[in-house]
Design a protein around this motif. Structure first.
Motif, PDB file in Angstrom:
ATOM      1  N   PRO A  56      -0.817  -1.118 -11.161  1.00  0.00           N
ATOM      2  CA  PRO A  56      -2.021  -1.549 -10.978  1.00  0.00           C
ATOM      3  C   PRO A  56      -2.184  -1.913  -9.477  1.00  0.00           C
ATOM      4  O   PRO A  56      -1.290  -1.989  -8.731  1.00  0.00           O
ATOM      5  CB  PRO A  56      -2.132  -2.792 -11.811  1.00  0.00           C
ATOM      6  CG  PRO A  56      -0.885  -3.159 -12.099  1.00  0.00           C
ATOM      7  CD  PRO A  56      -0.192  -1.977 -12.001  1.00  0.00           C
ATOM      8  N   LYS A  57      -3.506  -2.034  -8.997  1.00  0.00           N
ATOM      9  CA  LYS A  57      -3.614  -2.321  -7.659  1.00  0.00           C
ATOM     10  C   LYS A  57      -4.390  -3.684  -7.319  1.00  0.00           C
ATOM     11  O   LYS A  57      -5.200  -4.207  -8.260  1.00  0.00           O
ATOM     12  CB  LYS A  57      -4.532  -1.219  -7.074  1.00  0.00           C
ATOM     13  CG  LYS A  57      -3.675   0.007  -6.717  1.00  0.00           C
ATOM     14  CD  LYS A  57      -4.545   1.071  -6.054  1.00  0.00           C
ATOM     15  CE  LYS A  57      -3.893   2.207  -5.896  1.00  0.00           C
ATOM     16  NZ  LYS A  57      -4.762   3.207  -5.313  1.00  0.00           N
ATOM     17  N   ILE A  58      -4.163  -4.397  -6.269  1.00  0.00           N
ATOM     18  CA  ILE A  58      -5.095  -5.341  -5.750  1.00  0.00           C
ATOM     19  C   ILE A  58      -5.643  -5.152  -4.421  1.00  0.00           C
ATOM     20  O   ILE A  58      -5.044  -4.322  -3.663  1.00  0.00           O
ATOM     21  CB  ILE A  58      -4.327  -6.790  -5.670  1.00  0.00           C
ATOM     22  CG1 ILE A  58      -3.058  -6.539  -4.585  1.00  0.00           C
ATOM     23  CG2 ILE A  58      -3.608  -7.024  -6.974  1.00  0.00           C
ATOM     24  CD1 ILE A  58      -2.647  -8.130  -4.075  1.00  0.00           C
TER      25      ILE A  58
ATOM     26  N   GLU B  92       0.678  -1.180  -0.002  1.00  0.00           N
ATOM     27  CA  GLU B  92      -0.019   0.090  -0.045  1.00  0.00           C
ATOM     28  C   GLU B  92       0.939   1.306   0.099  1.00  0.00           C
ATOM     29  O   GLU B  92       1.871   1.235   0.402  1.00  0.00           O
ATOM     30  CB  GLU B  92      -0.925  -0.036   1.276  1.00  0.00           C
ATOM     31  CG  GLU B  92      -2.113  -0.762   1.161  1.00  0.00           C
ATOM     32  CD  GLU B  92      -2.844  -0.771   2.494  1.00  0.00           C
ATOM     33  OE1 GLU B  92      -4.191  -1.040   2.427  1.00  0.00           O
ATOM     34  OE2 GLU B  92      -2.157  -0.498   3.468  1.00  0.00           O
ATOM     35  N   CYS B  93       0.383   2.477  -0.711  1.00  0.00           N
ATOM     36  CA  CYS B  93       1.005   3.688  -0.650  1.00  0.00           C
ATOM     37  C   CYS B  93       0.112   4.264   0.537  1.00  0.00           C
ATOM     38  O   CYS B  93      -0.714   3.817   1.191  1.00  0.00           O
ATOM     39  CB  CYS B  93       0.837   4.392  -1.952  1.00  0.00           C
ATOM     40  SG  CYS B  93      -0.938   4.614  -2.460  1.00  0.00           S
ATOM     41  N   TYR B  94       0.447   5.584   0.665  1.00  0.00           N
ATOM     42  CA  TYR B  94      -0.178   6.248   1.794  1.00  0.00           C
ATOM     43  C   TYR B  94      -1.740   6.522   1.654  1.00  0.00           C
ATOM     44  O   TYR B  94      -2.439   6.758   2.533  1.00  0.00           O
ATOM     45  CB  TYR B  94       0.503   7.591   2.073  1.00  0.00           C
ATOM     46  CG  TYR B  94      -0.019   8.607   1.276  1.00  0.00           C
ATOM     47  CD1 TYR B  94      -0.856   9.569   0.810  1.00  0.00           C
ATOM     48  CD2 TYR B  94       1.058   8.989   0.013  1.00  0.00           C
ATOM     49  CE1 TYR B  94      -1.357  10.406  -0.048  1.00  0.00           C
ATOM     50  CE2 TYR B  94       0.887   9.840  -0.799  1.00  0.00           C
ATOM     51  CZ  TYR B  94      -0.189  10.673  -1.127  1.00  0.00           C
ATOM     52  OH  TYR B  94      -0.555  11.566  -1.938  1.00  0.00           O
ATOM     53  N   VAL B  95      -2.365   6.503   0.382  1.00  0.00           N
ATOM     54  CA  VAL B  95      -3.531   6.355   0.269  1.00  0.00           C
ATOM     55  C   VAL B  95      -4.304   5.198   0.688  1.00  0.00           C
ATOM     56  O   VAL B  95      -5.343   5.395   1.268  1.00  0.00           O
ATOM     57  CB  VAL B  95      -4.147   6.613  -1.452  1.00  0.00           C
ATOM     58  CG1 VAL B  95      -5.413   6.521  -1.496  1.00  0.00           C
ATOM     59  CG2 VAL B  95      -3.188   7.577  -2.061  1.00  0.00           C
ATOM     60  N   ARG B  96      -3.671   4.097   0.941  1.00  0.00           N
ATOM     61  CA  ARG B  96      -4.178   2.947   1.531  1.00  0.00           C
ATOM     62  C   ARG B  96      -5.577   2.533   1.010  1.00  0.00           C
ATOM     63  O   ARG B  96      -6.528   1.918   1.624  1.00  0.00           O
ATOM     64  CB  ARG B  96      -4.268   2.996   3.043  1.00  0.00           C
ATOM     65  CG  ARG B  96      -2.921   3.375   3.626  1.00  0.00           C
ATOM     66  CD  ARG B  96      -2.684   3.088   4.962  1.00  0.00           C
ATOM     67  NE  ARG B  96      -3.788   3.841   5.956  1.00  0.00           N
ATOM     68  CZ  ARG B  96      -3.997   3.677   7.238  1.00  0.00           C
ATOM     69  NH1 ARG B  96      -3.307   2.731   7.909  1.00  0.00           N
ATOM     70  NH2 ARG B  96      -4.807   4.580   7.853  1.00  0.00           N
TER      71      ARG B  96
ATOM     72  N   MET C 121      -3.328  -2.231  -2.974  1.00  0.00           N
ATOM     73  CA  MET C 121      -2.006  -2.420  -2.957  1.00  0.00           C
ATOM     74  C   MET C 121      -1.480  -2.139  -4.458  1.00  0.00           C
ATOM     75  O   MET C 121      -1.883  -2.856  -5.127  1.00  0.00           O
ATOM     76  CB  MET C 121      -1.409  -3.587  -1.931  1.00  0.00           C
ATOM     77  CG  MET C 121      -1.704  -3.869  -0.794  1.00  0.00           C
ATOM     78  SD  MET C 121      -1.224  -5.320  -0.124  1.00  0.00           S
ATOM     79  CE  MET C 121      -2.796  -6.478  -0.479  1.00  0.00           C
ATOM     80  N   HIS C 122      -0.400  -1.570  -4.575  1.00  0.00           N
ATOM     81  CA  HIS C 122       0.292  -1.348  -5.941  1.00  0.00           C
ATOM     82  C   HIS C 122       1.037  -2.762  -6.069  1.00  0.00           C
ATOM     83  O   HIS C 122       1.791  -3.131  -5.319  1.00  0.00           O
ATOM     84  CB  HIS C 122       1.280  -0.049  -5.848  1.00  0.00           C
ATOM     85  CG  HIS C 122       0.412   1.112  -5.844  1.00  0.00           C
ATOM     86  ND1 HIS C 122       0.089   1.588  -7.065  1.00  0.00           N
ATOM     87  CD2 HIS C 122       0.356   2.269  -5.194  1.00  0.00           C
ATOM     88  CE1 HIS C 122      -0.392   2.767  -6.890  1.00  0.00           C
ATOM     89  NE2 HIS C 122      -0.193   3.210  -5.396  1.00  0.00           N
ATOM     90  N   ALA C 123       0.792  -3.184  -7.294  1.00  0.00           N
ATOM     91  CA  ALA C 123       1.468  -4.587  -7.804  1.00  0.00           C
ATOM     92  C   ALA C 123       2.377  -4.102  -8.763  1.00  0.00           C
ATOM     93  O   ALA C 123       1.845  -3.548  -9.695  1.00  0.00           O
ATOM     94  CB  ALA C 123       0.497  -5.528  -8.412  1.00  0.00           C
TER      95      ALA C 123
ATOM     96  N   ARG D  47      -3.364   6.802 -12.885  1.00  0.00           N
ATOM     97  CA  ARG D  47      -2.386   7.221 -11.991  1.00  0.00           C
ATOM     98  C   ARG D  47      -3.053   7.441 -10.539  1.00  0.00           C
ATOM     99  O   ARG D  47      -4.272   7.993 -10.395  1.00  0.00           O
ATOM    100  CB  ARG D  47      -1.800   8.510 -12.336  1.00  0.00           C
ATOM    101  CG  ARG D  47      -0.540   9.296 -11.349  1.00  0.00           C
ATOM    102  CD  ARG D  47      -0.124  10.355 -12.052  1.00  0.00           C
ATOM    103  NE  ARG D  47       0.731  10.412 -13.302  1.00  0.00           N
ATOM    104  CZ  ARG D  47       1.798   9.884 -13.630  1.00  0.00           C
ATOM    105  NH1 ARG D  47       2.844   9.673 -12.816  1.00  0.00           N
ATOM    106  NH2 ARG D  47       2.271   9.642 -14.778  1.00  0.00           N
ATOM    107  N   CYS D  48      -2.506   6.812  -9.584  1.00  0.00           N
ATOM    108  CA  CYS D  48      -2.882   6.784  -8.113  1.00  0.00           C
ATOM    109  C   CYS D  48      -2.642   8.167  -7.548  1.00  0.00           C
ATOM    110  O   CYS D  48      -2.016   9.165  -8.217  1.00  0.00           O
ATOM    111  CB  CYS D  48      -2.268   5.733  -7.300  1.00  0.00           C
ATOM    112  SG  CYS D  48      -2.692   5.788  -5.372  1.00  0.00           S
ATOM    113  N   VAL D  49      -3.365   8.625  -6.263  1.00  0.00           N
ATOM    114  CA  VAL D  49      -3.429   9.959  -6.059  1.00  0.00           C
ATOM    115  C   VAL D  49      -1.810  10.203  -5.314  1.00  0.00           C
ATOM    116  O   VAL D  49      -1.319  11.258  -5.485  1.00  0.00           O
ATOM    117  CB  VAL D  49      -4.117  10.202  -4.446  1.00  0.00           C
ATOM    118  CG1 VAL D  49      -4.020  11.393  -3.889  1.00  0.00           C
ATOM    119  CG2 VAL D  49      -5.486  10.202  -5.072  1.00  0.00           C
ATOM    120  N   CYS D  50      -1.067   9.057  -5.171  1.00  0.00           N
ATOM    121  CA  CYS D  50       0.196   9.118  -4.753  1.00  0.00           C
ATOM    122  C   CYS D  50       1.108   9.161  -5.766  1.00  0.00           C
ATOM    123  O   CYS D  50       2.486   9.486  -5.672  1.00  0.00           O
ATOM    124  CB  CYS D  50       0.480   7.639  -4.029  1.00  0.00           C
ATOM    125  SG  CYS D  50       1.072   6.296  -5.110  1.00  0.00           S
ATOM    126  N   GLY D  51       0.946   9.310  -7.131  1.00  0.00           N
ATOM    127  CA  GLY D  51       1.633   9.357  -8.173  1.00  0.00           C
ATOM    128  C   GLY D  51       1.996   8.303  -9.020  1.00  0.00           C
ATOM    129  O   GLY D  51       2.448   8.224 -10.030  1.00  0.00           O
TER     130      GLY D  51
END
Ligand SMILES: [Zn+2]
Length: 447
Positions: free
Chosen positions: A327-329, A256-260, A263-265, A319-323
């Motif tokens: 992709p995410k799981i 996970e990034c700070y956005v939580r 999780m970025h894969a 693009r996630c808020v974290c930059g």
């Protein structure tokens, strides 16, 4: 001193289209290599009538047969290797799954793999806010499983001092001493070890606000959001979810990034698919299914379309808020192997945990015991209590047991018979890799 936002900015923020282009090139290369150099894969693909040249688009990955764990086990010991042990370019380190349900699945790492592994783990530690000068107490096992070494290499790659504590929760006194005495700023461990050690810290009256501890990484077993809140309260930290599999030198797969929010894969290293576990067909983006992993950046081991049995969801934002652009799981909901069917309803240990962790009386562990009596499923739930005192109060025991049963029923649809037991009397999940099934569920119907 202020630091940059990413550990490896170029790759972490590469536009999605470029990441996908990279994924296709790497997929083609690893399939070609496996087919050309590995007899196991050649036979498998010949049988399925698929050639490396059939992979022209990313979607073509579906032409490749899925790998079952039992198929991979049958290739033990060297069947999945792409290199020889040692020598120039050869494997320099081997890890393996625990083999609790059969033969171990080994993974062979070359120097190139170790370097990549370190980079992936450093990205994750950085992503959770660790910076050079931090002190990481690593409470994953330093052994055949990969948790310990992965974060250790990651810490070294980003100039964080690692304390190789290991996963044995019985040395909680030492863990707590080190946090206080060395000024530990971050820790990583399984959530169940975390609940245990955090509970012991509370008994000792440690005030974490007076320590430097601020970050916790938890993984290797499914854990609900309620457990996160509990861990954050116990340690006074921000808790992050990370997930990896020994077969892929995880950790270093997802975090996970700070956005939580998922999780970025790491897309440059892995390709993750989500399939319907019954049909093997892909599910729509964002829908529940089983994760299937392909190791794109692998050098020493070929793991292509490996069925994880882990149930989750995947999605890919531009693009996630974290930059970051990877992709995410979603948090792992459970393993399809863990899921226990009781009276026709599926129950996951993580659901039971979510219900129990809300009770202040709940201790560090619980156990689901399923049996059959007179043709009907029985559902017993043993719950360790935090304070032994409670057990002497019959009225309170009855009340708490009843409330726990109701809470579990509200989440799972199944009402258990709850028995409260003293602390440290149930088998514990010690970590290293997911052992949730054996430690938390006892299915006597199978014996
Ligand atoms: Zn993010």
């Amino acid at each position: 001193m202020s630091y940059r936002q990413f550990f490896h900015e170029e790759i972490e923020t590469l536009p999605k289209a470029q990441l996908q282009k990279m994924q296709l090139e790497r997929l083609q290369a690893i399939v070609e290599r496996a087919y050309t150099h590995n007899p196991f894969y050649r036979e498998l693909y010949d049988e399925a009538g698929v050639k490396p040249s059939d992979i022209r688009y990313l979607e073509d990955i579906r032409k490749i047969p899925l790998l079952e764990k039992k198929t991979v086990r049958a290739a033990y010991p060297y069947g999945m290797a792409l290199v020889k042990p040692g020598g120039a370019g050869g494997a320099v380190e081997v890890h393996a799954t625990s083999g609790t349900t059969g033969k171990s699945v080994p993974v062979f790492a070359t120097k190139k793999d170790i370097q990549y592994w370190a980079d992936l783990n450093a990205r994750e530690l950085w992503m959770t806010g660790m910076r050079p000068g931090d002190i990481l107490m690593n409470c994953y096992g330093y052994g055949m499983a990969t948790g310990g070494f992965g974060f250790h290499y990651g810490a070294m790659a980003m100039d964080v001092m690692a304390i190789p504590m290991g996963s044995d929760a019985r040395q909680y006194e030492r863990m707590l001493d080190f946090i206080v005495d060395f000024g530990v700023t971050a820790l990583c461990m399984t959530p169940s070890v975390g609940l245990y050690v955090g509970g012991k810290a509370r008994e000792r009256g440690i005030n974490f606000a007076e320590t430097k501890l601020k970050i916790g990484l938890f993984g290797a077993e499914p854990w609900p959001w309620e457990t996160r809140l509990k861990l954050e309260e116990l340690f006074g930290i921000t808790a992050y979810d990370e997930f990896g599999m020994t077969e892929f030198l995880g950790p270093g797969m997802t975090c996970e990034c700070y956005v939580r929010d998922g999780m970025h894969a790491w897309a440059d290293a892995f390709l993750v698919e989500c399939i319907d576990p019954e049909t093997g067909e892909p599910v729509e983006e964002g829908q529940d299914g089983e994760l299937v992993w392909t190791w794109l950046a692998a050098d020493g081991t070929a793991m292509i379309r490996y069925r994880s049995r882990d149930l989750s969801r995947t999605w890919w934002e531009e693009r996630c808020v974290c930059g970051r652009t990877h992709p995410k799981i979603a948090a792992i909901k459970g393993r399809s192997d863990d899921a226990v069917s009781i009276r026709g309803l599926i129950v996951f240990p993580s659901q039971v945990e979510a219900a129990l962790v809300k009770f202040p009386e709940t201790g560090a562990n619980f156990r689901i015991i399923v049996d059959k009596r007179d043709g009907l499923d029985t559902f017993d739930l043993k719950v360790e209590v935090k304070e032994a005192r409670l057990l002497t109060n019959v009225e309170r025991v009855q009340q708490v047991s009843r409330e726990m049963a109701e809470a579990v029923k509200a989440i799972t649809g199944n009402s258990p018979k709850v028995e409260l037991v003293a602390a440290d009397t149930l088998p514990r999940v010690s970590g290293g890799e997911a052992k949730t099934a054996s430690a938390r569920v006892e299915d006597r119907r199978k014996q």
